[in-house]
Design a protein around this motif. Structure first.
Motif, PDB file in Angstrom:
ATOM      1  N   ASP A 373       0.817  -1.208   0.000  1.00 31.35           N
ATOM      2  CA  ASP A 373       0.000   0.000   0.000  1.00 31.35           C
ATOM      3  C   ASP A 373       0.852   1.259   0.000  1.00 31.35           C
ATOM      4  O   ASP A 373       0.318   2.362   0.041  1.00 31.35           O
ATOM      5  CB  ASP A 373      -0.969   0.014   1.185  1.00 31.35           C
ATOM      6  N   ASP A 374       2.157   1.131  -0.084  1.00 31.35           N
ATOM      7  CA  ASP A 374       3.052   2.275  -0.140  1.00 31.35           C
ATOM      8  C   ASP A 374       3.451   2.534  -1.593  1.00 31.35           C
ATOM      9  O   ASP A 374       4.217   1.768  -2.178  1.00 31.35           O
ATOM     10  CB  ASP A 374       4.298   2.013   0.705  1.00 31.35           C
ATOM     11  N   PRO A 375       2.942   3.613  -2.214  1.00 36.01           N
ATOM     12  CA  PRO A 375       3.303   3.883  -3.614  1.00 36.01           C
ATOM     13  C   PRO A 375       4.802   4.063  -3.824  1.00 36.01           C
ATOM     14  O   PRO A 375       5.283   3.921  -4.950  1.00 36.01           O
ATOM     15  CB  PRO A 375       2.544   5.178  -3.926  1.00 36.01           C
ATOM     16  N   ALA A 376       5.554   4.359  -2.759  1.00 36.70           N
ATOM     17  CA  ALA A 376       7.004   4.514  -2.901  1.00 36.70           C
ATOM     18  C   ALA A 376       7.670   3.206  -3.301  1.00 36.70           C
ATOM     19  O   ALA A 376       8.824   3.210  -3.745  1.00 36.70           O
ATOM     20  CB  ALA A 376       7.611   5.028  -1.596  1.00 36.70           C
ATOM     21  N   CYS A 377       6.974   2.086  -3.142  1.00 35.72           N
ATOM     22  CA  CYS A 377       7.532   0.783  -3.490  1.00 35.72           C
ATOM     23  C   CYS A 377       7.115   0.336  -4.887  1.00 35.72           C
ATOM     24  O   CYS A 377       7.486  -0.752  -5.322  1.00 35.72           O
ATOM     25  CB  CYS A 377       7.096  -0.267  -2.473  1.00 35.72           C
ATOM     26  N   ARG A 378       6.324   1.167  -5.572  1.00 34.14           N
ATOM     27  CA  ARG A 378       5.859   0.817  -6.912  1.00 34.14           C
ATOM     28  C   ARG A 378       6.431   1.818  -7.915  1.00 34.14           C
ATOM     29  O   ARG A 378       6.948   2.858  -7.568  1.00 34.14           O
ATOM     30  CB  ARG A 378       4.332   0.835  -6.964  1.00 34.14           C
ATOM     31  N   ASN A 379       6.301   1.468  -9.197  1.00 37.64           N
ATOM     32  CA  ASN A 379       6.723   2.361 -10.279  1.00 37.64           C
ATOM     33  C   ASN A 379       8.191   2.766 -10.139  1.00 37.64           C
ATOM     34  O   ASN A 379       8.555   3.936 -10.314  1.00 37.64           O
ATOM     35  CB  ASN A 379       5.840   3.610 -10.315  1.00 37.64           C
ATOM     36  N   GLY A 380       9.031   1.788  -9.809  1.00 38.81           N
ATOM     37  CA  GLY A 380      10.441   2.065  -9.582  1.00 38.81           C
ATOM     38  C   GLY A 380      11.146   2.584 -10.825  1.00 38.81           C
ATOM     39  O   GLY A 380      10.770   2.286 -11.963  1.00 38.81           O
ATOM     40  N   MET A 381      12.196   3.377 -10.611  1.00 37.02           N
ATOM     41  CA  MET A 381      12.968   3.914 -11.736  1.00 37.02           C
ATOM     42  C   MET A 381      13.840   2.812 -12.343  1.00 37.02           C
ATOM     43  O   MET A 381      14.059   1.745 -11.755  1.00 37.02           O
ATOM     44  CB  MET A 381      13.835   5.073 -11.272  1.00 37.02           C
ATOM     45  N   THR A 382      14.344   3.081 -13.525  1.00 34.09           N
ATOM     46  CA  THR A 382      15.230   2.143 -14.204  1.00 34.09           C
ATOM     47  C   THR A 382      16.661   2.334 -13.715  1.00 34.09           C
ATOM     48  O   THR A 382      17.194   3.449 -13.743  1.00 34.09           O
ATOM     49  CB  THR A 382      15.159   2.339 -15.725  1.00 34.09           C
ATOM     50  N   VAL A 383      17.261   1.241 -13.262  1.00 36.26           N
ATOM     51  CA  VAL A 383      18.652   1.253 -12.798  1.00 36.26           C
ATOM     52  C   VAL A 383      19.411   0.199 -13.589  1.00 36.26           C
ATOM     53  O   VAL A 383      18.991  -0.963 -13.654  1.00 36.26           O
ATOM     54  CB  VAL A 383      18.752   0.964 -11.294  1.00 36.26           C
ATOM     55  N   SER A 384      20.515   0.597 -14.190  1.00 36.36           N
ATOM     56  CA  SER A 384      21.314  -0.309 -15.004  1.00 36.36           C
ATOM     57  C   SER A 384      22.726  -0.417 -14.442  1.00 36.36           C
ATOM     58  O   SER A 384      23.176   0.436 -13.673  1.00 36.36           O
ATOM     59  CB  SER A 384      21.351   0.189 -16.450  1.00 36.36           C
ATOM     60  N   ILE A 385      23.414  -1.471 -14.847  1.00 34.31           N
ATOM     61  CA  ILE A 385      24.769  -1.772 -14.383  1.00 34.31           C
ATOM     62  C   ILE A 385      25.734  -1.676 -15.555  1.00 34.31           C
ATOM     63  O   ILE A 385      25.419  -2.091 -16.677  1.00 34.31           O
ATOM     64  CB  ILE A 385      24.832  -3.190 -13.781  1.00 34.31           C
ATOM     65  N   LEU A 386      26.923  -1.141 -15.285  1.00 29.49           N
ATOM     66  CA  LEU A 386      27.996  -1.139 -16.280  1.00 29.49           C
ATOM     67  C   LEU A 386      29.281  -1.524 -15.555  1.00 29.49           C
ATOM     68  O   LEU A 386      29.845  -0.729 -14.803  1.00 29.49           O
ATOM     69  CB  LEU A 386      28.127   0.232 -16.938  1.00 29.49           C
ATOM     70  N   ARG A 387      29.695  -2.767 -15.754  1.00 30.49           N
ATOM     71  CA  ARG A 387      30.952  -3.232 -15.158  1.00 30.49           C
ATOM     72  C   ARG A 387      31.601  -4.247 -16.075  1.00 30.49           C
ATOM     73  O   ARG A 387      31.000  -4.697 -17.062  1.00 30.49           O
ATOM     74  CB  ARG A 387      30.742  -3.797 -13.755  1.00 30.49           C
ATOM     75  N   GLY A 388      32.824  -4.618 -15.776  1.00 31.62           N
ATOM     76  CA  GLY A 388      33.580  -5.487 -16.658  1.00 31.62           C
ATOM     77  C   GLY A 388      33.407  -6.960 -16.334  1.00 31.62           C
ATOM     78  O   GLY A 388      32.819  -7.348 -15.321  1.00 31.62           O
ATOM     79  N   THR A 389      33.971  -7.806 -17.223  1.00 34.09           N
ATOM     80  CA  THR A 389      33.863  -9.252 -17.048  1.00 34.09           C
ATOM     81  C   THR A 389      34.838  -9.776 -16.007  1.00 34.09           C
ATOM     82  O   THR A 389      34.659 -10.879 -15.489  1.00 34.09           O
ATOM     83  CB  THR A 389      34.120  -9.967 -18.386  1.00 34.09           C
ATOM     84  N   SER A 390      35.870  -9.016 -15.690  1.00 29.48           N
ATOM     85  CA  SER A 390      36.822  -9.399 -14.649  1.00 29.48           C
ATOM     86  C   SER A 390      37.542  -8.141 -14.186  1.00 29.48           C
ATOM     87  O   SER A 390      37.513  -7.100 -14.861  1.00 29.48           O
ATOM     88  CB  SER A 390      37.836 -10.425 -15.176  1.00 29.48           C
ATOM     89  N   ALA A 391      38.208  -8.239 -13.048  1.00 25.15           N
ATOM     90  CA  ALA A 391      38.938  -7.079 -12.524  1.00 25.15           C
ATOM     91  C   ALA A 391      40.032  -6.625 -13.489  1.00 25.15           C
ATOM     92  O   ALA A 391      40.259  -5.416 -13.671  1.00 25.15           O
ATOM     93  CB  ALA A 391      39.537  -7.420 -11.160  1.00 25.15           C
ATOM     94  N   ALA A 392      40.704  -7.592 -14.111  1.00 26.54           N
ATOM     95  CA  ALA A 392      41.803  -7.237 -15.007  1.00 26.54           C
ATOM     96  C   ALA A 392      41.305  -6.578 -16.286  1.00 26.54           C
ATOM     97  O   ALA A 392      41.917  -5.633 -16.802  1.00 26.54           O
ATOM     98  CB  ALA A 392      42.625  -8.482 -15.339  1.00 26.54           C
ATOM     99  N   ARG A 393      40.210  -7.080 -16.818  1.00 20.78           N
ATOM    100  CA  ARG A 393      39.705  -6.549 -18.092  1.00 20.78           C
ATOM    101  C   ARG A 393      38.800  -5.327 -17.915  1.00 20.78           C
ATOM    102  O   ARG A 393      38.501  -4.625 -18.889  1.00 20.78           O
ATOM    103  CB  ARG A 393      38.944  -7.645 -18.841  1.00 20.78           C
ATOM    104  N   GLN A 394      38.360  -5.067 -16.701  1.00 21.47           N
ATOM    105  CA  GLN A 394      37.338  -4.045 -16.491  1.00 21.47           C
ATOM    106  C   GLN A 394      37.755  -2.644 -16.966  1.00 21.47           C
ATOM    107  O   GLN A 394      36.953  -1.975 -17.640  1.00 21.47           O
ATOM    108  CB  GLN A 394      36.929  -3.990 -15.018  1.00 21.47           C
ATOM    109  N   PRO A 395      38.955  -2.137 -16.682  1.00 20.02           N
ATOM    110  CA  PRO A 395      39.289  -0.769 -17.132  1.00 20.02           C
ATOM    111  C   PRO A 395      39.135  -0.581 -18.633  1.00 20.02           C
ATOM    112  O   PRO A 395      38.526   0.394 -19.086  1.00 20.02           O
ATOM    113  CB  PRO A 395      40.734  -0.595 -16.671  1.00 20.02           C
TER     114      PRO A 395
END
Length: 766
Positions: A373-395
Motif C-alpha cells: 500500500d506504499d506507492p514509494a515501493c511501486r513504479n520504480g525507476m530504471t537502474v542499469s549496471i555497467l561493469r567489466g567481465t573481470s577485474a583485469a579486463r574491467q578498465p
C-alpha cells in the motif's frame, strides 16, 4: 413552475436522504457538520469558511483561493446567511440572497469552462468532486428530470444533493473539504498567494483533491500539499490548452554513480557522457516534457548510503564495482544481485542489516513482486549496471563502452539508425506438449516493426535454434531475444525430445567463452533465461554480451526463474510498445522491473525511434495531458460499505489530430489492503475488489496484465473508462476485507508524450 410547487419538490428531495449516497452510518452524527442552521452575527466571517470550502469543492472540485475564501465568507457574513449546507438548501427557495450566492457559483465562468452549461456534466462532476464516485443512473435521471422538466435550478439541485448526503458520502465530502482548508491555509502567505491563480493551478489543485478519500490522514494530505506547492514554486504550473491542462514533466535527474576505485580513471569520460546524455534527453522531451539533468556522483560504500544517493532520482547507471544489494538464490545457493531497493530507494519494504548488503524484506512483504500500500515501493525507476567481465579486463571494457555511449548520444538519430529495424525471438526452451505461440500477433497495433521484420524461431534441433540466435547477434538487428535455460556463464538451446517433459536431451551449450567467435552487433538483447545477468560472477553471460561487441543494452534474469513459452508476450506488449513512439528504454522499463530477478546492463537511455513528427494523437485523462513517461495519475474511488460497489468514470479523450490507440489493462494489479484478510495458510485474498467495469474487452488473450484490449479513439472522440471497487469476502475465511485498499491500473497509448499511464487507485471499505 409556481414557487409553492417548486418548494414542495425540494422538500421531498431533502426527505430522500440523498439519492445515490452510500449506506447510512450513524447519520445523526455524520451529518451534523453539514446540517447546522445557525446564523452568524456581526462581522464573524470565520464560521462561514467551512461552508465556502464545501461549495468550492462541490462546484469546482478544488480548494478556495485565499482571496476567494475571504470574499465569499465576508459576503455570507454581511448578509447573515445560514452557515450550513442543509440550512442553505432549505432557504434557497425563499431567500433571494441565498439563491444569488448559489446561482453565481453554478453559472460562474469557471463552471461554464468546466461543464459547458450542461447540467448533466455539472451533476456528474458534483458526485466525483464530493464523493469520489459516479452518480447512480436512477439518481442522475431523477435530478436531470427535475431540472429539465420541472424547472428546478441547477444550484438548487446541487445544494439539495449535498444537504441530503449521508453515510460514507458525508465522511468523504468533509474529508475533502478539510483537505481544501489545509491547502488554502498553506497558500495564505504573501509569497505563496500568487502561485494559486489561474486555470492551470486550479487544475493542479483539483487533481490533488481527486486523490483525497474518506480515510486520508492529515500527514498524507500534507505531503500532497507540499508536493503541489513545490511544483508551483518550481514553475511547473499547469498550462491550459483548449479545454484541457498540459501537465509539465518537471525536473528529472539521472545519476551516473561510479565506484570510488574507478572514479579517477573514468571521471573525464563520465563528465562528457553526462553532458551529451542530458542534451539528448532534453532534445527529445517536447515543449512541456521533462527538463533533464545528469550528474556524475562517486558512489558510497554501503547499500543504505547508495540508496540515499539515489533518492529523488529518475534513473541511474551504476558504473564499476558499486556495492549492490544481494539475495541468496534458494534454487542453487548462489548470491545474486537484487536491484529493487535501488529502483525504489524510498521504499521501507527492505532492510539491510548493518555491515552487510543482503536484502531482508520487511515481515509480511517477501513476495516475488511488489504488492504494497506504499506507492514509494511501486513504479520504480530504471537502474542499469555497467561493469567489466573481470577485474583485469574491467578498465579497458568500461572505457570502450563509455566511448560508444558518448558517440551514440552525441550523434543524430540518423547516425544511430545503422541497426537493422528487425526483431527476432528464438524459443529454445523444451516443454513437451506446449503449442507454438503466435508471436507475430503479440505485435498487433504496435507499430515498432513491419510484420515482415518480426521473426519467431520455434522449430528445429537445438543447434539450429542456437545458430539462429547467433545469426541475429551478428546481423546488427535492433532486438534479439532468446528464451531458454541458462546459468551465470551460459545459455542452453534445446530441441524437441519426446522422451522428456522438461530439459531436452537435445541441448547445446553456448558459453561466455564461445562469444569470442561470434560478432556481437545487436543493439538490445533480451535473455529470457535463468541467472545470465548475475554480474557478480566473473565472465557472466550477460556482461560478456555487453562488453565484447556493439550491444548497448542487455536485459535478463539474475537468478533462477519460472519460464514459459509465453514470456515474450509481456515484454512486447507491456515494455516494447512505447519504443515505437520515441521512448527510451529507461522510460519503457520504468516500473516494469520490480521483480527481484530482473537485471539490466548497459545504457538504458538509448531509443529505437525518434520522437514522431506530423499529426499526432493527444490523450487527455479527465482533462489532463501528461508530458512524462510513465505518467502517474492518483485517483480515489468512493467507499464500499457492506456489499456496495463504488464506480468512478475516467474520461479518456483525444485532443490531437490523429487516431488515438488505447491499450487497456485486463485487470488491476498490486492490490492490497492495510487490513487485508489472510487465508489460514497465510496467503492473502489476491483480488481485493478493484475492477475495470467498462469498456468491455474486445480482444483478450487471457495471459497476464499486458493490456490486450484495444480501442481506437478518433480526433475529438472520447472513451469512458469505468473503474469499480468492492471489498471482497475471502472465500476461505468468510471474512470481508476492510480499511484502505490500494491498487494500480495501466493503460498504454500511441501519444508520444504519454505512452503509458499508471493509475494509483485508493479506496476505503467500511
Amino acid at each position: 413552475m409556481p414557487l409553492p410547487k417548486r418548494l414542495a419538490i425540494m422538500a421531498a428531495m431533502l426527505a430522500l436522504s440523498g439519492c445515490g449516497s452510500g449506506t447510512p452510518e450513524a447519520p445523526a452524527t455524520q451529518t451534523a457538520a453539514m446540517s447546522t442552521s445557525q446564523r452568524a452575527t456581526g462581522a464573524d466571517i470565520t464560521v462561514y469558511t467551512p461552508l465556502v470550502q464545501q461549495l468550492y469543492v462541490a462546484f469546482f472540485g478544488r480548494a478556495a483561493d485565499p482571496d476567494g475564501l475571504a470574499y465569499h465568507a465576508a459576503t455570507l457574513a454581511r448578509l447573515q446567511l445560514p452557515t450550513g449546507l442543509r440550512a442553505m438548501a432549505a432557504a434557497y427557495g425563499t431567500n433571494a440572497d441565498v439563491r444569488a450566492i448559489i446561482d453565481s457559483l453554478a453559472n460562474s465562468a469557471e463552471a461554464q469552462a468546466l461543464y459547458g452549461g450542461a447540467p448533466e456534466r455539472l451533476i456528474a462532476a458534483l458526485y466525483l468532486n464530493s464523493f469520489n464516485r459516479d452518480a447512480d443512473a436512477p439518481g442522475l435521471r431523477f435530478w436531470l428530470d427535475a431540472i429539465q422538466t420541472h424547472g428546478l435550478s441547477t444550484g438548487a439541485a446541487i445544494t439539495t444533493i449535498l444537504a441530503s448526503a449521508q453515510g460514507s458520502d458525508v465522511i468523504t465530502f468533509e474529508r475533502k473539504a478539510e483537505a481544501a482548508r489545509m491547502l488554502t491555509t498553506a497558500l495564505d502567505r504573501a509569497e505563496a498567494r500568487a502561485l494559486y491563480a489561474g486555470h492551470g493551478p486550479n487544475a493542479l489543485v483539483r487533481d490533488l483533491l481527486g486523490a483525497t478519500h474518506s480515510a486520508s490522514t492529515d500527514g498524507e494530505i500534507g505531503s500532497a500539499i507540499d508536493a503541489g506547492i513545490a511544483a508551483l514554486k518550481a514553475g511547473q504550473a499547469w498550462t491550459m490548452g483548449d479545454g484541457y491542462a498540459e501537465v509539465p514533466g518537471g525536473a528529472r535527474s539521472v545519476a551516473l554513480l561510479v565506484a570510488p576505485a574507478q572514479h579517477a580513471l573514468l571521471r573525464a569520460r563520465l563528465d562528457t557522457l553526462a553532458t551529451v546524455l542530458a542534451a539528448d534527453l532534453n532534445a527529445r522531451a517536447g515543449q512541456f516534457g521533462p527538463v533533464w539533468r545528469v550528474d556524475v556522483v562517486q558512489s558510497a560504500t554501503s547499500v543504505p548510503a547508495v540508496r540515499a544517493q539515489l533518492r529523488g532520482r529518475h534513473g541511474a547507471i551504476l558504473i564499476g564495482d558499486v556495492v549492490v544489494p544481494t539475495r541468496v538464490d534458494l534454487a542453487d545457493g548462489q548470491s545474486y544481485p537484487d536491484l529493487t531497493p535501488y529502483r525504489a530507494p524510498d521504499c521501507a519494504r527492505y532492510r539491510i542489516p548493518s555491515g552487510t548488503q543482503v536484502v531482508q524484506p520487511a515481515p509480511g512483504s517477501d513476495h516475488a513482486w511488489i504488492a504494497t500500500d506504499d506507492p514509494a515501493c511501486r513504479n520504480g525507476m530504471t537502474v542499469s549496471i555497467l561493469r567489466g567481465t573481470s577485474a583485469a579486463r574491467q578498465p579497458g571494457e568500461l572505457t570502450a563502452k563509455l566511448d560508444q555511449m558518448i558517440g551514440y548520444h552525441r550523434g543524430p538519430d540518423a547516425s544511430n539508425a545503422r541497426w537493422t529495424p528487425a526483431y527476432q525471438h528464438v524459443n529454445a526452451l523444451w516443454i513437451r506438449g506446449a503449442a507454438p505461440v503466435d508471436g507475430p500477433r503479440f505485435w498487433d497495433d504496435i507499430p515498432l516493426y513491419e510484420r515482415s521484420r518480426i521473426t519467431y524461431i520455434q522449430e528445429g534441433r537445438g543447434q539450429e535454434r542456437l545458430d539462429a540466435f547467433r545469426g541475429c547477434l551478428s546481423g546488427a538487428n535492433e532486438i534479439c531475444a532468446f528464451n531458454g535455460h541458462g546459468t551465470q556463464g551460459r545459455i542452453v538451446a534445446e530441441g524437441p525430445d519426446p522422451t522428456t517433459a522438461f530439459h531436452s536431451n537435445d541441448a547445446v551449450d553456448f558459453t561466455s567463452g564461445d562469444l569470442a567467435g561470434t560478432p556481437i552487433r545487436a543493439k538490445f538483447i533480451n535473455l529470457q533465461s535463468c541467472s545470465t545477468q548475475n554480474f557478480l560472477n566473473p565472465d557472466s553471460f550477460g556482461t560478456s554480451l555487453l562488453t565484447r561487441g556493439d550491444a548497448l543494452l542487455v536485459l535478463g534474469s539474475t537468478a533462477v526463474v519460472f519460464q514459459s513459452n509465453w514470456v515474450d508476450k509481456e515484454a512486447v506488449q507491456s515494455m516494447y510498445q512505447p519504443l515505437a513512439h520515441g521512448a527510451t528504454f529507461a522510460e519503457a522499463f520504468a516500473g516494469k522491473l520490480d521483480s527481484v530477478n530482473w537485471g539490466l546492463q548497459g545504457d538504458p537511455f538509448i531509443s529505437l525511434r525518434p520522437k514522431p513528427s506530423g499529426p499526432q494523437p493527444k490523450l487527455t485523462v479527465d482533462g489532463k495531458h501528461y508530458n512524462v513517461h510513465p505518467a502517474i495519475a492518483r485517483l480515489a474511488l468512493g467507499d464500499s460499505t457492506g456489499s456496495s460497489t463504488s464506480f468512478r468514470t475516467v474520461r479518456l479523450a483525444n485532443r490531437g489530430n490523429a487516431n488515438l490507440t488505447l491499450r487497456l489493462g485486463i485487470m488491476a494489479m498490486n492490490v492490497t489492503a492495510r487490513d487485508r484478510v489472510m487465508n489460514p495458510a497465510g496467503g492473502e485474498n489476491w483480488n481485493l475488489g478493484f475492477e475495470r467495469a467498462a469498456p468491455a474487452a474486445n480482444r483478450e488473450s487471457g495471459f497476464g496484465n499486458v493490456g490486450d484490449i484495444v480501442h481506437v479513439v478518433p480526433p475529438g472522440g472520447e472513451l469512458q473508462l469505468r473503474l469499480s471497487f468492492e471489498a471482497l469476502t475471502n472465500a476461505t475465511t468468510g471474512r470481508r476485507s476492510t480499511g484502505v485498499h490500494t491498487s494500480t491500473y495501466e493503460i498504454q497509448s500511441n501519444d508520444p508524450q504519454m505512452p503509458r499511464v499508471v493509475f494509483e487507485l485508493v479506496a476505503n471499505a467500511r
